[in-house]
Design an enzyme around this catalytic site. Structure first.
Site, PDB file in Angstrom:
ATOM      1  N   HIS A 185     -57.173  51.685  34.520  1.00  0.00           N
ATOM      2  CA  HIS A 185     -56.912  50.689  35.731  1.00  0.00           C
ATOM      3  C   HIS A 185     -56.692  49.286  35.354  1.00  0.00           C
ATOM      4  CE1 HIS A 185     -56.599  49.567  39.845  1.00  0.00           C
ATOM      5  NE2 HIS A 185     -57.522  48.489  39.551  1.00  0.00           N
ATOM      6  N   ARG A 317     -44.596  67.564  42.169  1.00  0.00           N
ATOM      7  CA  ARG A 317     -45.049  68.028  41.403  1.00  0.00           C
ATOM      8  C   ARG A 317     -46.064  69.501  41.802  1.00  0.00           C
ATOM      9  NH1 ARG A 317     -49.290  65.708  37.145  1.00  0.00           N
ATOM     10  NH2 ARG A 317     -50.546  65.982  38.733  1.00  0.00           N
ATOM     11  N   ASP A 430     -50.139  62.779  28.987  1.00  0.00           N
ATOM     12  CA  ASP A 430     -50.628  64.052  28.390  1.00  0.00           C
ATOM     13  C   ASP A 430     -49.928  64.178  27.229  1.00  0.00           C
ATOM     14  OD1 ASP A 430     -52.606  65.105  29.613  1.00  0.00           O
ATOM     15  OD2 ASP A 430     -51.312  65.827  31.427  1.00  0.00           O
ATOM     16  N   ARG A 440     -57.139  61.488  25.853  1.00  0.00           N
ATOM     17  CA  ARG A 440     -56.813  60.082  26.414  1.00  0.00           C
ATOM     18  C   ARG A 440     -57.956  59.517  27.106  1.00  0.00           C
ATOM     19  NH1 ARG A 440     -53.401  62.586  31.062  1.00  0.00           N
ATOM     20  NH2 ARG A 440     -54.098  61.003  33.032  1.00  0.00           N
ATOM     21  N   CYS A 477     -42.872  59.628  33.930  1.00  0.00           N
ATOM     22  CA  CYS A 477     -43.863  59.283  35.018  1.00  0.00           C
ATOM     23  C   CYS A 477     -45.278  59.244  34.527  1.00  0.00           C
ATOM     24  CB  CYS A 477     -43.755  60.641  35.866  1.00  0.00           C
ATOM     25  SG  CYS A 477     -44.177  62.156  35.378  1.00  0.00           S
TER      26      CYS A 477
END
Length: 546
Positions: A185, A317, A430, A440, A477
């Protein structure tokens, strides 16, 4: 002067006095046991209410995404399940209130961490709420950003979303964190505010004493000093001029879309001027129940998110869950390595009914909302899997089927996969962790998950080339799309749509219009042929300035 190297996540160079962000209090003790457990338990809710009130007060002073974020954190502080669990630990286990809150919150955080992906990124929020309530119970200074009286460089172990929601860019020269990563963030917010930022600057907190610092958000370099340094703010980006229509300066169209996972996210995306949704995460519909939600429940939930985008494109999705994102009704059991196990579309091969019911609900929600809905599947590795999914989507009555490109096999087989579907969308978060075998969520591996890594850019280029040959859309995305400079490089690699957090939409849309497609193609070629992530960014900047 001491020098540290991290991952630059927001461009610019700034220097000035350092202000340290208060860290969490030490882990509260489990003893002594309260003499009156019932009275001790009754202290928890007022403490949580005080924390929520302060967050709500801050929310009332801001708007947009900052307001929504602070309101969400305030609601998290009052979560009935969290407070009830903490109270039970006091009355049942004779724990002091602070320790009970610590243990209850850690249980919730571990569940989110096990879920992986987007949900794992909410662990920082739980820890932040935990620490604020504990500080209230102990009468201590809560963690967070201090009141700034002069422009300063913020130095922190990590920053919770609530810490950064209402930062004043006039007083924050730069952000430096010892932990975190390129998709954190902190990175997203810094880019949206135009504040230079470096994350994963390991060891920087141990440097003492630190009076001033110089931060380079392009190279990831942080120089700290025991003496005052000249205050110099970074040159802010040129005025954002987002027209609402994405494209390059010569008219090459690139859709600027938003990633959403709730009704609140959808409204923020509309306010930001997103042209549609490139990733609608549907997991929120499944998390609040022990049983699979029925079709009417799913339809209502999806329609709430789709309705603000009537007549606009939305890519939904399908359920991204599995052993690494446990949902009780799936009964997936235990896997030795769940991140590489049965997840995403893979759970539907043995449970096709789960997918079919979700597709039925999506069709109904699309009809109700008027949104132009397409559907894509997560964790697809082969063309056969893509074809299987596309057949079920079309049988359900949806016109457009796509898949996520999140594993190297899918990127390498992009041509065959695009033969089977109508579009693909690259999940750079990913894809990076699978390409580099680097979690990650690990700050120690943040440099490997830098989306400027040339190996990652080369895989994206392969997918872009396949899309161009077949005349089919290729989106991104992952949060790589939220970097205004990288967005242009991705466009040069053949990407036709960019989907990101709502806060980044105006800056990315505005920046993309600064150069023609040919310039981005040259920059993309330079970046993917660079020897490192840092050199790739430098090559792109140099190319676009030529």
């Amino acid at each position: 002067m001491s020098s540290f190297s991290g991952v630059g996540v927001s461009s610019g160079r700034a220097s000035g006095p350092v202000a340290r962000v208060a860290e969490a209090l030490p882990e509260p003790a489990a003893a002594p046991a309260p003499t009156d457990p019932a009275a001790e338990a009754r202290r928890i809710r007022p403490a949580a209410e005080a924390v929520a009130d302060r967050l709500s007060e801050r929310a009332g002073a801001v708007g947009g995404e900052a307001k929504a974020l602070l309101e969400t954190t305030a609601a998290m502080a009052l979560d009935p399940a969290l407070l009830s669990q903490a109270e039970q630990l006091v009355t049942g286990n004779s724990l002091p209130a602070a320790r009970a809150v610590h243990e209850a919150a850690n249980g919730f955080a571990e569940a989110l961490r096990s879920a992986g992906g987007y949900l794992a990124e909410r662990v920082r929020d739980i820890h932040d709420v935990r620490d604020r309530i504990i500080a209230e119970l102990l009468g201590a200074t809560p963690p967070g950003v201090p009141d700034l009286e002069r422009p300063s460089v913020l130095l922190a172990r990590d920053l919770a979303p609530a810490d950064t929601a209402d930062l004043d860019p006039r007083l924050v020269l730069a952000l430096v964190t010892e932990e975190g990563g390129p998709t954190s963030h902190t990175a997203i917010l810094a880019r949206s505010l135009g504040i230079p930022a470096v994350v994963a600057a390991r060891g920087v907190l141990a440097a003492a004493p630190v009076v001033g610092a110089t931060v380079d958000g392009d190279t990831g370099a942080v120089d700290t000093s025991s003496e005052a340094v000249r205050t110099q703010a970074a040159q802010r980006p040129t005025e954002v001029n987002w027209t609402g229509t994405g494209g390059t300066s010569d008219g090459h169209s690139v859709s600027i879309l938003a990633n959403v996972g709730s009704v609140a996210d959808a409204h923020l995306a509309v306010e930001a001027g997103a042209q549609g949704v490139g990733l609608f995460r549907t997991e929120f519909c499944y998390l609040a129940t022990d049983d699979e939600p029925d079709v009417p429940t799913q339809r209502a939930a999806y329609a709430g998110v789709l309705t603000p985008f009537a007549e606009r494109p939305v890519v939904v999705r399908t359920l991204d869950a599995g052993a690494d994102k446990p949902l009780s009704f799936l009964d997936m059991g235990v896997e030795p390595n769940p991140a590489l196990g049965v997840r995403g579309l893979r759970i539907c091969f043995e449970r096709p009914g789960v997918l079919d019911r979700q597709l039925e609900a999506i069709v109904a929600a699309a009809e109700e909302s008027g949104a132009q809905v397409a559907v894509m599947a997560p964790m697809v590795a082969t063309a056969d899997e893509a074809s299987w999914f596309a057949e079920r989507v079309r049988a359900a009555g949806l016109g457009r089927a796509g898949v996520m490109i999140e594993v190297p096999a899918a990127a390498l087989a992009a041509h065959e996969i695009l033969d089977a579907v109508d579009f693909v969308s690259i999940g750079t978060n990913d894809l990076a962790q699978y390409v580099f075998a680097a979690d990650r969520m690990s700050g120690a591996l943040a440099s490997l998950n830098d989306p400027w890594q040339p190996a990652l850019l080369r895989l994206i280029a392969q997918v872009g080339q396949a899309g161009q040959k077949l005349g089919k859309p290729v989106g991104v995305c992952g949060e790589a799309a939220a970097d205004p400079l990288l967005a242009g490089v991705l466009t040069g690699l053949g990407v036709t749509s960019l989907s990101m957090t709502a806060a980044a939409v105006p800056a990315v849309g505005s920046a993309l219009a600064a150069h023609p497609l040919a310039a981005y193609q040259v920059a993309a070629d330079a970046a993917q042929n660079a020897p490192s992530a840092a050199r790739a960014r430098e090559a792109a900047v140099t190319s676009l300035q030529a």
